[in-house]
Design a protein around this motif. Structure first.
Motif, PDB file in Angstrom:
ATOM      1  N   PHE A   1      19.201 -51.674 -61.277  1.00 35.39           N
ATOM      2  CA  PHE A   1      19.177 -53.014 -60.675  1.00 35.39           C
ATOM      3  C   PHE A   1      17.803 -53.331 -60.080  1.00 35.39           C
ATOM      4  CE2 PHE A   1      19.789 -55.448 -56.680  1.00 35.39           C
ATOM      5  CZ  PHE A   1      20.279 -56.643 -57.199  1.00 35.39           C
ATOM      6  N   LEU A   2      17.258 -52.384 -59.349  1.00 34.37           N
ATOM      7  CA  LEU A   2      15.951 -52.591 -58.721  1.00 34.37           C
ATOM      8  C   LEU A   2      14.819 -52.628 -59.744  1.00 34.37           C
ATOM      9  CD1 LEU A   2      16.411 -50.234 -55.637  1.00 34.37           C
ATOM     10  CD2 LEU A   2      16.374 -52.733 -55.617  1.00 34.37           C
ATOM     11  N   MET A   3      14.905 -51.819 -60.794  1.00 35.30           N
ATOM     12  CA  MET A   3      13.873 -51.835 -61.823  1.00 35.30           C
ATOM     13  C   MET A   3      13.888 -53.142 -62.611  1.00 35.30           C
ATOM     14  SD  MET A   3      12.176 -49.121 -61.347  1.00 35.30           S
ATOM     15  CE  MET A   3      11.141 -49.091 -62.797  1.00 35.30           C
ATOM     16  N   GLY A   4      15.061 -53.729 -62.765  1.00 30.10           N
ATOM     17  CA  GLY A   4      15.136 -55.041 -63.410  1.00 30.10           C
ATOM     18  C   GLY A   4      14.380 -56.088 -62.611  1.00 30.10           C
ATOM     19  N   TRP A   5      14.505 -56.033 -61.294  1.00 30.49           N
ATOM     20  CA  TRP A   5      13.770 -56.969 -60.441  1.00 30.49           C
ATOM     21  C   TRP A   5      12.287 -56.650 -60.407  1.00 30.49           C
ATOM     22  CZ3 TRP A   5      15.340 -61.521 -58.940  1.00 30.49           C
ATOM     23  CH2 TRP A   5      16.710 -61.783 -58.932  1.00 30.49           C
ATOM     24  N   PHE A   6      11.944 -55.388 -60.624  1.00 29.77           N
ATOM     25  CA  PHE A   6      10.528 -55.044 -60.753  1.00 29.77           C
ATOM     26  C   PHE A   6       9.926 -55.713 -61.991  1.00 29.77           C
ATOM     27  CE2 PHE A   6       7.797 -52.114 -63.236  1.00 29.77           C
ATOM     28  CZ  PHE A   6       6.623 -52.270 -62.516  1.00 29.77           C
ATOM     29  N   ILE A   7      10.639 -55.698 -63.104  1.00 33.75           N
ATOM     30  CA  ILE A   7      10.144 -56.339 -64.326  1.00 33.75           C
ATOM     31  C   ILE A   7      10.027 -57.846 -64.122  1.00 33.75           C
ATOM     32  CG2 ILE A   7      10.681 -56.800 -66.749  1.00 33.75           C
ATOM     33  CD1 ILE A   7      12.072 -54.059 -66.820  1.00 33.75           C
ATOM     34  N   PHE A   8      11.032 -58.452 -63.498  1.00 33.92           N
ATOM     35  CA  PHE A   8      10.996 -59.898 -63.255  1.00 33.92           C
ATOM     36  C   PHE A   8       9.807 -60.270 -62.363  1.00 33.92           C
ATOM     37  CE2 PHE A   8      12.155 -63.391 -60.362  1.00 33.92           C
ATOM     38  CZ  PHE A   8      12.313 -64.425 -61.286  1.00 33.92           C
ATOM     39  N   THR A   9       9.578 -59.483 -61.310  1.00 33.55           N
ATOM     40  CA  THR A   9       8.473 -59.777 -60.402  1.00 33.55           C
ATOM     41  C   THR A   9       7.134 -59.589 -61.097  1.00 33.55           C
ATOM     42  OG1 THR A   9       9.860 -59.013 -58.568  1.00 33.55           O
ATOM     43  CG2 THR A   9       7.508 -59.249 -58.126  1.00 33.55           C
ATOM     44  N   THR A  10       7.051 -58.646 -62.036  1.00 28.62           N
ATOM     45  CA  THR A  10       5.817 -58.468 -62.801  1.00 28.62           C
ATOM     46  C   THR A  10       5.492 -59.717 -63.607  1.00 28.62           C
ATOM     47  OG1 THR A  10       6.231 -56.081 -62.962  1.00 28.62           O
ATOM     48  CG2 THR A  10       4.644 -57.035 -64.516  1.00 28.62           C
TER      49      THR A  10
ATOM     50  N   ALA B   1       6.867 -52.852 -54.167  1.00 24.62           N
ATOM     51  CA  ALA B   1       8.054 -52.512 -53.372  1.00 24.62           C
ATOM     52  C   ALA B   1       9.267 -52.282 -54.274  1.00 24.62           C
ATOM     53  CB  ALA B   1       8.336 -53.621 -52.360  1.00 24.62           C
ATOM     54  N   PHE B   2       9.488 -53.184 -55.233  1.00 23.29           N
ATOM     55  CA  PHE B   2      10.613 -52.997 -56.160  1.00 23.29           C
ATOM     56  C   PHE B   2      10.426 -51.727 -56.989  1.00 23.29           C
ATOM     57  CE2 PHE B   2      11.562 -57.658 -55.712  1.00 23.29           C
ATOM     58  CZ  PHE B   2      12.883 -57.495 -55.317  1.00 23.29           C
ATOM     59  N   LEU B   3       9.194 -51.449 -57.393  1.00 21.27           N
ATOM     60  CA  LEU B   3       8.940 -50.251 -58.199  1.00 21.27           C
ATOM     61  C   LEU B   3       9.249 -48.991 -57.401  1.00 21.27           C
ATOM     62  CD1 LEU B   3       7.827 -48.903 -60.751  1.00 21.27           C
ATOM     63  CD2 LEU B   3       5.535 -49.087 -59.747  1.00 21.27           C
ATOM     64  N   MET B   4       8.779 -48.912 -56.150  1.00 24.90           N
ATOM     65  CA  MET B   4       9.012 -47.728 -55.331  1.00 24.90           C
ATOM     66  C   MET B   4      10.494 -47.545 -55.013  1.00 24.90           C
ATOM     67  SD  MET B   4       6.122 -46.139 -54.823  1.00 24.90           S
ATOM     68  CE  MET B   4       5.815 -46.556 -56.560  1.00 24.90           C
ATOM     69  N   LEU B   5      11.164 -48.667 -54.723  1.00 25.37           N
ATOM     70  CA  LEU B   5      12.602 -48.566 -54.437  1.00 25.37           C
ATOM     71  C   LEU B   5      13.375 -48.095 -55.668  1.00 25.37           C
ATOM     72  CD1 LEU B   5      13.159 -51.815 -52.320  1.00 25.37           C
ATOM     73  CD2 LEU B   5      13.280 -49.458 -51.507  1.00 25.37           C
ATOM     74  N   GLY B   6      13.023 -48.633 -56.838  1.00 23.09           N
ATOM     75  CA  GLY B   6      13.703 -48.215 -58.064  1.00 23.09           C
ATOM     76  C   GLY B   6      13.477 -46.742 -58.357  1.00 23.09           C
TER      77      GLY B   6
END
Length: 245
Positions: A189-198, A221-226
């Motif tokens: 879930f968090l990595m998906g938001w990392f891609i979107f934020t990228t 932040a999303f990357l580290m959390l994922g």
């Protein structure tokens, strides 16, 4: 020598919408002469340089240009909406995201021994979720495609985040067969938001340094959390040093 005050209306424009141009030298003759509109005068001046034909240079870089996506996807300065009084909704949306992130960050850092994220559920539902989603809808109303996409999406993120962590409400965590399976799914879930934020980060490359930095740090932040949820520690728990980073 005579001048007239006749006005020429084209279409169904509102009264006073057209600006009239009057010859400063007042050299028009006859009763059939009339004042030119501002648009007619600008076109005539531009066309006179290259003749009255297809070679006439007319400035179409202003209101005549149609922006992509029915608005502007490149972030920039706020532009008001004609004939409608809309305030700039971006500060509200950014404030909602910032405050909710601040509270969650304190809990992730185990500030004063607080490590359970239950309190974030209320803030994520009410402020970071609902208010930010509304700000995104208002961005859509003023024609800011980037702002509408970013604020509406992150408002949805906080609502989804709150739904997942609601204790005893939706029972999402309990539906998994093991705690490790839930950590893996939450990491996805968090990595998906990392891609979107990228993707949004790429859109800010033509913006200001401050705006780019904002999305760059959010992306990290999303990357580290994922990574913290996918690459767990020896106890098979979310990796605290990575999450705190």
């Amino acid at each position: 020598m005579a001048t007239t005050t006749n006005t020429v209306h084209t279409g169904n424009h509102a009264p006073g919408a057209e600006k009239m141009y009057q010859d400063p030298n007042n050299t028009t003759n006859g009763d059939i002469s009339r004042q030119m509109t501002h648009e007619e005068h600008s076109t005539a001046v531009a066309a006179s340089k290259f003749g009255y034909g297809p070679l006439a240079h007319v400035n179409t870089s202003g209101s005549g240009r149609l922006a992509a996506f029915g608005g502007e996807f490149q972030p920039g300065l706020y532009k008001g909406v004609k004939d409608r009084k809309f305030a700039n909704p971006a500060p509200l949306g950014l404030s909602a995201f910032a405050l909710t992130t601040f509270v969650l960050s304190l809990i992730n850092m185990s500030t004063r021994g607080v490590a359970e994220p239950n309190l974030v559920v209320g803030v994520a539902f009410g402020y970071g979720g609902l208010v930010q989603l509304l700000a995104g809808m208002w961005e859509m109303a003023v024609g800011n495609t980037f702002g509408a996409t970013a604020l509406s999406s992150y408002g949805g993120f906080w609502i989804a985040f709150a739904i997942i962590l609601t204790p005893g409400g939706f029972a999402i965590e309990e539906a998994y067969t093991s705690e490790q399976a839930f950590y893996d799914a939450f990491g996805f879930f968090l990595m998906g938001w990392f891609i979107f934020t990228t993707i949004l980060l790429i859109c800010t490359l033509r913006s200001t340094i401050a705006f780019f930095t904002l999305f760059f740090t959010l992306d990290l932040a999303f990357l580290m959390l994922g990574i913290g949820y996918l690459q767990r520690n020896a106890e098979n728990k979310p990796n605290p040093p990575v999450i705190k980073a």
